[in-house]
Motif scaffolding. Structure first.
Motif, PDB file in Angstrom:
ATOM      1  N   VAL A  52       0.848  -1.195   0.000  1.00  0.00           N
ATOM      2  CA  VAL A  52       0.000   0.000   0.000  1.00  0.00           C
ATOM      3  C   VAL A  52       0.884   1.247   0.000  1.00  0.00           C
ATOM      4  O   VAL A  52       0.641   2.190  -0.744  1.00  0.00           O
ATOM      5  CB  VAL A  52      -0.979  -0.008   1.198  1.00  0.00           C
ATOM      6  CG1 VAL A  52      -1.656   1.339   1.379  1.00  0.00           C
ATOM      7  CG2 VAL A  52      -2.029  -1.105   1.012  1.00  0.00           C
ATOM      8  N   ALA A 112      -0.597  -3.551  -4.444  1.00  0.00           N
ATOM      9  CA  ALA A 112      -1.857  -3.583  -3.712  1.00  0.00           C
ATOM     10  C   ALA A 112      -2.986  -3.328  -4.705  1.00  0.00           C
ATOM     11  O   ALA A 112      -2.856  -2.512  -5.607  1.00  0.00           O
ATOM     12  CB  ALA A 112      -1.863  -2.516  -2.626  1.00  0.00           C
ATOM     13  N   ASN A 113      -4.082  -4.046  -4.539  1.00  0.00           N
ATOM     14  CA  ASN A 113      -5.279  -3.818  -5.352  1.00  0.00           C
ATOM     15  C   ASN A 113      -6.111  -2.776  -4.601  1.00  0.00           C
ATOM     16  O   ASN A 113      -6.886  -3.110  -3.708  1.00  0.00           O
ATOM     17  CB  ASN A 113      -6.043  -5.131  -5.538  1.00  0.00           C
ATOM     18  CG  ASN A 113      -7.299  -4.957  -6.357  1.00  0.00           C
ATOM     19  OD1 ASN A 113      -7.748  -3.847  -6.606  1.00  0.00           O
ATOM     20  ND2 ASN A 113      -7.867  -6.073  -6.771  1.00  0.00           N
ATOM     21  N   TYR A 114      -5.912  -1.513  -4.981  1.00  0.00           N
ATOM     22  CA  TYR A 114      -6.560  -0.413  -4.259  1.00  0.00           C
ATOM     23  C   TYR A 114      -8.080  -0.442  -4.402  1.00  0.00           C
ATOM     24  O   TYR A 114      -8.791  -0.039  -3.482  1.00  0.00           O
ATOM     25  CB  TYR A 114      -5.994   0.933  -4.716  1.00  0.00           C
ATOM     26  CG  TYR A 114      -4.564   1.099  -4.308  1.00  0.00           C
ATOM     27  CD1 TYR A 114      -4.238   1.456  -3.003  1.00  0.00           C
ATOM     28  CD2 TYR A 114      -3.536   0.859  -5.206  1.00  0.00           C
ATOM     29  CE1 TYR A 114      -2.913   1.581  -2.611  1.00  0.00           C
ATOM     30  CE2 TYR A 114      -2.214   0.985  -4.829  1.00  0.00           C
ATOM     31  CZ  TYR A 114      -1.906   1.343  -3.533  1.00  0.00           C
ATOM     32  OH  TYR A 114      -0.607   1.461  -3.146  1.00  0.00           O
ATOM     33  N   LYS A 115      -8.569  -0.919  -5.531  1.00  0.00           N
ATOM     34  CA  LYS A 115     -10.023  -1.016  -5.711  1.00  0.00           C
ATOM     35  C   LYS A 115     -10.617  -1.972  -4.676  1.00  0.00           C
ATOM     36  O   LYS A 115     -11.621  -1.666  -4.035  1.00  0.00           O
ATOM     37  CB  LYS A 115     -10.349  -1.477  -7.133  1.00  0.00           C
ATOM     38  CG  LYS A 115     -11.807  -1.511  -7.445  1.00  0.00           C
ATOM     39  CD  LYS A 115     -12.058  -1.899  -8.897  1.00  0.00           C
ATOM     40  CE  LYS A 115     -13.549  -1.970  -9.180  1.00  0.00           C
ATOM     41  NZ  LYS A 115     -13.829  -2.345 -10.565  1.00  0.00           N
ATOM     42  N   MET A 162      -9.171  -2.845  -1.819  1.00  0.00           N
ATOM     43  CA  MET A 162      -8.956  -2.264  -0.507  1.00  0.00           C
ATOM     44  C   MET A 162     -10.052  -1.252  -0.180  1.00  0.00           C
ATOM     45  O   MET A 162     -10.640  -1.277   0.901  1.00  0.00           O
ATOM     46  CB  MET A 162      -7.591  -1.570  -0.437  1.00  0.00           C
ATOM     47  CG  MET A 162      -7.304  -0.910   0.904  1.00  0.00           C
ATOM     48  SD  MET A 162      -5.761   0.016   0.921  1.00  0.00           S
ATOM     49  CE  MET A 162      -6.227   1.469  -0.025  1.00  0.00           C
ATOM     50  N   ASN A 163     -10.349  -0.375  -1.122  1.00  0.00           N
ATOM     51  CA  ASN A 163     -11.382   0.638  -0.903  1.00  0.00           C
ATOM     52  C   ASN A 163     -12.764   0.013  -0.751  1.00  0.00           C
ATOM     53  O   ASN A 163     -13.580   0.494   0.036  1.00  0.00           O
ATOM     54  CB  ASN A 163     -11.363   1.675  -2.027  1.00  0.00           C
ATOM     55  CG  ASN A 163     -10.152   2.570  -1.943  1.00  0.00           C
ATOM     56  OD1 ASN A 163      -9.644   2.846  -0.871  1.00  0.00           O
ATOM     57  ND2 ASN A 163      -9.668   3.010  -3.090  1.00  0.00           N
TER      58      ASN A 163
END
Length: 106
Positions: free
Chosen positions: A26, A75-78, A80-81
């Protein structure tokens, strides 16, 4: 997001080593980190790192991409969000929330 996906993602982050890996990714942003760099920072065997990365990939929290001979983790931010949103979407839906604004140090 459904509860099964959220539970799977939370379970994968429930391991201290995987949580350290995820936080490093992240922090790295969209550039990600090479697997070798992760291994060096964590000072763990490659097979152990591979096992933990696979768990994070299976939970859709991390992606991997080969760049020549280097394997890059991101990191897969989508995802995570989406997980964070799932956890806070109904905050205080059934009651008062006077002290909801907590910091990470709380």
């Amino acid at each position: 997001m459904n509860i099964e996906i959220a539970a799977s993602q939370m379970e994968s982050l429930g391991n201290p080593t995987r949580l350290r890996i995820y936080r490093m990714l992240v922090r790295a942003g969209m550039d990600g980190l090479a697997v070798g760099g992760l291994q060096q920072k964590l000072d763990i065997p490659g097979s152990t790192l591979s096992h933990h990365c696979k768990k994070l990939i299976d939970a859709d929290l991390v992606t991997q991409e080969r760049n020549g001979t280097t394997l890059i983790c991101r990191a897969n931010y989508k995802a995570m969000n989406a997980l964070i949103g799932y956890l806070v979407d109904e905050c205080c839906a059934d009651g008062r929330c006077d002290d909801v604004r907590l910091t990470a140090q709380d």
